[in-house]
Motif scaffolding. Structure first.
Motif, PDB file in Angstrom:
ATOM      1  N   THR A 294       0.754  -1.306  -0.007  1.00 28.22           N
ATOM      2  CA  THR A 294      -0.170   0.120  -0.083  1.00 28.22           C
ATOM      3  C   THR A 294       0.809   1.105   0.104  1.00 28.22           C
ATOM      4  O   THR A 294       0.371   2.395   0.051  1.00 28.22           O
ATOM      5  CB  THR A 294      -0.967   0.090   1.052  1.00 28.22           C
ATOM      6  N   ILE A 297      -0.349   4.309  -1.675  1.00 25.66           N
ATOM      7  CA  ILE A 297      -1.600   5.060  -1.541  1.00 25.66           C
ATOM      8  C   ILE A 297      -1.297   6.280  -0.619  1.00 25.66           C
ATOM      9  O   ILE A 297      -0.826   6.003   0.423  1.00 25.66           O
ATOM     10  CB  ILE A 297      -2.502   4.051  -1.022  1.00 25.66           C
ATOM     11  N   ASN A 439      -1.383   9.033 -10.977  1.00 24.39           N
ATOM     12  CA  ASN A 439      -1.815   8.262  -9.761  1.00 24.39           C
ATOM     13  C   ASN A 439      -3.132   8.173  -9.007  1.00 24.39           C
ATOM     14  O   ASN A 439      -3.342   7.605  -7.941  1.00 24.39           O
ATOM     15  CB  ASN A 439      -0.752   7.952  -8.785  1.00 24.39           C
ATOM     16  N   SER A 440      -4.145   8.964  -9.588  1.00 24.66           N
ATOM     17  CA  SER A 440      -5.407   9.210  -9.242  1.00 24.66           C
ATOM     18  C   SER A 440      -6.567   9.666 -10.238  1.00 24.66           C
ATOM     19  O   SER A 440      -6.145  10.456 -11.129  1.00 24.66           O
ATOM     20  CB  SER A 440      -5.303  10.265  -7.872  1.00 24.66           C
ATOM     21  N   ALA A 473      -6.251  -0.531  -8.756  1.00 25.21           N
ATOM     22  CA  ALA A 473      -4.917  -1.112  -7.751  1.00 25.21           C
ATOM     23  C   ALA A 473      -4.000  -1.808  -8.366  1.00 25.21           C
ATOM     24  O   ALA A 473      -2.760  -1.727  -8.125  1.00 25.21           O
ATOM     25  CB  ALA A 473      -5.556  -1.985  -6.620  1.00 25.21           C
ATOM     26  N   LYS A 476      -1.782   0.834  -9.447  1.00 25.64           N
ATOM     27  CA  LYS A 476      -1.264   1.664  -8.615  1.00 25.64           C
ATOM     28  C   LYS A 476      -1.821   3.068  -8.692  1.00 25.64           C
ATOM     29  O   LYS A 476      -1.018   4.133  -8.840  1.00 25.64           O
ATOM     30  CB  LYS A 476       0.311   1.575  -8.340  1.00 25.64           C
ATOM     31  N   MET A 478      -5.316   5.566  -7.426  1.00 28.33           N
ATOM     32  CA  MET A 478      -6.199   5.627  -6.477  1.00 28.33           C
ATOM     33  C   MET A 478      -7.511   6.386  -6.984  1.00 28.33           C
ATOM     34  O   MET A 478      -7.355   7.056  -8.280  1.00 28.33           O
ATOM     35  CB  MET A 478      -5.653   6.914  -5.475  1.00 28.33           C
ATOM     36  N   TYR A 494     -10.049  -1.894   0.740  1.00 31.50           N
ATOM     37  CA  TYR A 494      -9.454  -1.437  -0.605  1.00 31.50           C
ATOM     38  C   TYR A 494      -8.992   0.125  -0.420  1.00 31.50           C
ATOM     39  O   TYR A 494      -9.890   1.063  -0.838  1.00 31.50           O
ATOM     40  CB  TYR A 494     -10.519  -1.574  -1.850  1.00 31.50           C
ATOM     41  N   ASN A 496      -7.298   2.150  -1.832  1.00 34.18           N
ATOM     42  CA  ASN A 496      -7.135   2.954  -3.022  1.00 34.18           C
ATOM     43  C   ASN A 496      -8.212   3.681  -3.291  1.00 34.18           C
ATOM     44  O   ASN A 496      -8.451   4.268  -4.192  1.00 34.18           O
ATOM     45  CB  ASN A 496      -6.425   2.307  -4.042  1.00 34.18           C
TER      46      ASN A 496
END
Ligand code: NOJ
Ligand code: CA
Length: 719
Positions: A294, A297, A439-440, A473, A476, A478, A494, A496
């Motif tokens: 994780t 995250i 990443n999100s 996930a 990687k 979110m 979870y 993320n």
């Protein structure tokens, strides 16, 4: 996720049909379970010996005229105890204790030989119950017509509710007696873009109630997986709520295969409203984290190229022309630009500069991808491809520019509720994100659901949301899903799933305004299941100053907006207003810059639904504290003690509060900033106005020279 203490004690017994009682670890909450003379499962619940849930029936109606409601015999009951402390990946506190006593009642329906178990977990702050269907010959696949879980109330409580709806939660709350829900139903609906209403006495969860003798009761669900979302429908005469699941396209409420179980049906109870807010029962009823690594995250503080579109100043679309060929075959540079496209290179760079200068982690950009011009007004399967930028958005250059300035861009996927189309493109869309360093992702589900007949909160869509989270996930990534089903604590399993909207967010302040008590209700209701991407931080309340054609007014004060970074807990927090509006109030903006998004501890200091919420939170990994106090529909005199501070430390506090002249309608931008020394003995009295509040940053003094010229804050610095 580390386990500290685990203790399990189990006892089993073969029983005849008699009442079984299970008590919480300290004994203040108890649940009784028995079968009625006709073999119906019945439970009731007490708090400090006071009845909270009167005898209430449990069971199911199935497709094909059969039921799991009556004719049961009790095969076996067993009890056990559990006590574990676990560490969330992010959260309000560093460690969460999961301590309950459990009762498992194993039942068999005599006429069909079908087995159904009911599991109760009883905590000091409430209980959860769920149905479990073991693997068995007599029940393999089954289709649910309705779940009939009752919650029989003991009186005509006050409730803070929004109408039952299969597709939206974006309602203002109504405060009324339970017996008045149908009376106020139409007015509760009229202020909103309602989608799929089903009953004038239907409400959504989490439902917050208060009894006349001051007990707070909250009904919700936990761990909603492969099942449809529960509403509550009230029998107004008898004050009995019953579960009402979201149907699928054929009107059925669930397609299940044994072995399986329902989500938990949860009831929180306390005579102290602060304990309802501090409860971790819903997270505890979810499975431990299933993501092994994780480390990627991370909580996120972000700005966005967004409010200018929401207020109608800018557009998501690059063009107003409709492409005459399929989108992916269309040369967008041949279409006429509309001149209002916000996600253009220059404007995005302006936001990147501001966000990076002020220490934000990310910048959301909506309207970067083709399809918006085609979507508005059209409900069709194929709208977006999630990978092709408009010609004026250079995805490579902008990401590189952002990274060179120490921030990331945040992806946006508006699915237009065409969930199959999204699933078809998901892998490619996530790969594009990996390629450019996003990443999100903020995803969204505006409009009627496609395939036709499915609903936002049905089993089919709930599986879709989880599919997106688990696929993300693997990359990687979110996820912050808007308009998705209301959260039920799945972020424990979870993490993320970093946020959801799933309620009426700040955007409604630009669509006509929200009730002044809204953000003092949400922590009791929507936030019970998980964090909300509420998008606070509005400094210009007069929306016509942004877009002359929009006469909306944000019904809040600046100090109120600052308070939300503490009271509306989320590991994902936005500063939603435009850079130019922050530039006018840089001293107040300082609080948004300072406030963290991850915490080691949280202490609820004051709380009353609809009236006020005050919380103190300790920043993760430091000795700094941040206090937020949000005021609802009446002015509040807040009185707090800073006794949570370390006894041997000195601190510098900065208080951002309403003034006596602040008025959310007429003078919302009036605020006062007071800076001084505080310690664990400091007590503060701070007055706030309706829809107002205050925020305090409390930094540990590391170097005595920082204290120079500062006075000790007296007990009432703000009148
Ligand atoms: C509704 C969301 O809540 C909002 O934040 C978003 O900008 C629009 N949908 C467009 O996707
Ligand atoms: Ca929304």
């Amino acid at each position: 996720m580390r386990k500290f203490i685990v203790s399990i004690v189990a006892l089993a017994s073969i029983l005849t049909a008699q009442a079984e009682r299970i008590e919480s670890p300290s004994g203040n909450v108890s649940v009784d379970f028995e079968l009625s003379p006709s073999g119906e499962p019945v439970y009731s619940m007490k708090y400090n010996d006071k009845e909270i849930i009167k005898p209430s029936k449990l069971g199911y109606e199935l497709k094909g005229n059969s039921n799991l409601r009556e004719g049961f015999k009790l095969i076996k009951t067993s009890t056990s105890s559990f006590d574990e402390t676990w560490e969330p990946v992010w959260g309000e506190v560093k460690e969460i204790r999961n301590n309950y006593n459990e009762l498992l009642a194993e039942l068999e329906q005599t006429s069909t030989g079908r087995k159904m178990n009911i599991r109760f977990r009883v905590y000091d702050d409430g209980m959860g119950l769920r149905y479990e269907f073991p693997q068995q010959k007599n029940l393999v696949y089954f289709t649910v017509k309705e779940e009939h879980t009752q919650f029989a109330m003991t009186g005509d409580h006050i409730a803070w509710w929004i109408p039952g709806d299969y597709d939206t939660q974006e309602y203002d709350y109504t405060e009324s007696r339970l017996s008045e829900i149908s009376k106020y139903h139409d007015s509760a609906v009229s202020s909103n873009a309602s989608q799929t209403l089903f009953s004038p006495t239907g409400v959504q969860t989490a439902l917050q109630m208060k009894t006349d003798d001051g007990i707070y009761i909250n009904i919700h669900e936990a761990a909603l997986v492969d099942y449809s979302c529960m509403h509550l429908n009230l029998d107004e005469k008898n004050l009995v709520f019953e579960s009402w699941l979201t149907p699928d396209a054929e009107g059925y409420k669930g397609r299940l295969q044994t072995p399986c179980h329902s989500p938990w049906r949860t009831v929180l109870v306390s005579d102290d409203a602060r304990k309802i807010l501090a409860s971790h029962l819903i997270l505890n009823l979810n499975e431990p984290c299933k993501i092994e690594d994780t480390s990627w995250i991370k909580p996120v503080k972000y700005m966005g190229v967004w409010w200018e579109m929401i207020t109608g100043k800018g557009s998501w679309s690059y063009t107003n022309e409709l492409p005459s060929v399929k989108l992916d075959a269309c040369d967008y540079s041949s279409l006429k630009p509309n001149g209002t496209h916000s996600a253009n290179n220059d404007n995005v760079k302006r936001y990147i500069d501001f966000a990076s200068e002020h220490g934000f982690d990310q910048l959301l950009i909506e309207g970067w991808n083709i399809g918006w011009e085609d979507w508005f007004g059209n409900q069709k399967d194929y709208v977006f491809d999630f990978v092709t930028p408009y010609p004026d958005f250079d995805i490579k250059e902008l990401n590189e520019y952002a990274h060179s300035k120490g921030i990331r861009l945040m992806m946006h996927h508006e699915t237009s509720s065409s969930s199959r189309n999204y699933e078809r493109h998901l892998e490619e869309a996530y790969r594009l994100m990996n390629k450019y360093g996003y990443n999100s992702v903020k995803s969204g589900y505006v409009g009627n659901m496609l395939p036709y007949g499915e609903h936002h909160y049905g089993q089919w869509m709930n599986n879709h949301y989880l599919y997106c989270i688990t696929e993300a996930a693997k990359h990687k990534i979110m996820v912050n899903a808007h308009e998705a089903v209301r959260p039920t604590g799945l972020c424990r399993t979870y993490p993320n799933l970093i946020g959801n909207e799933s309620a009426r967010g700040t955007e409604y302040q630009a669509f006509g305004g929200s009730k002044t008590f809204h953000t003092t209700v949400l922590p009791f209701t929507r936030l019970q299941g998980g964090p909300m991407d509420y998008t606070p931080g509005i400094f210009e309340m007069n929306i016509s100053k942004i877009n002359p054609n929009n006469n909306s007014h944000a019904n809040v004060t600046i100090a109120n907006q600052l308070s939300l970074y503490c009271t509306m807990y989320s590991p994902l927090q936005m500063a939603a207003d435009l850079p130019e509006n922050y530039e006018r109030f840089m001293d107040a903006f300082q609080f948004i810059k300072d406030v963290p998004v991850d915490w080691d501890n949280s202490i609820y200091l004051e709380a009353e639904p609809g009236k006020y919420v005050t919380v103190a939170r300790k920043e993760k990994g430091t000795n700094n504290w941040f206090v937020g106090s949000t005021t609802g529909n009446a002015p509040h005199k807040s009185f707090i003690s800073l006794d949570f501070l370390d006894k041997d430390k000195k601190y510098i506090a900065t208080i951002y509060s309403d003034t006596k002249d602040t008025d959310y309608k007429l003078n919302p931008q009036a605020y006062k900033i007071v800076k001084g020394l505080v310690d664990y003995k400091t007590k503060l009295k701070i007055n706030t106005v309706e829809a107002g509040g205050y925020a305090i940053s409390i930094f540990e003094v590391n170097d005595k020279s920082e204290m120079k010229g500062l006075k000790r804050l007296s007990s009432s610095p703000i009148k």
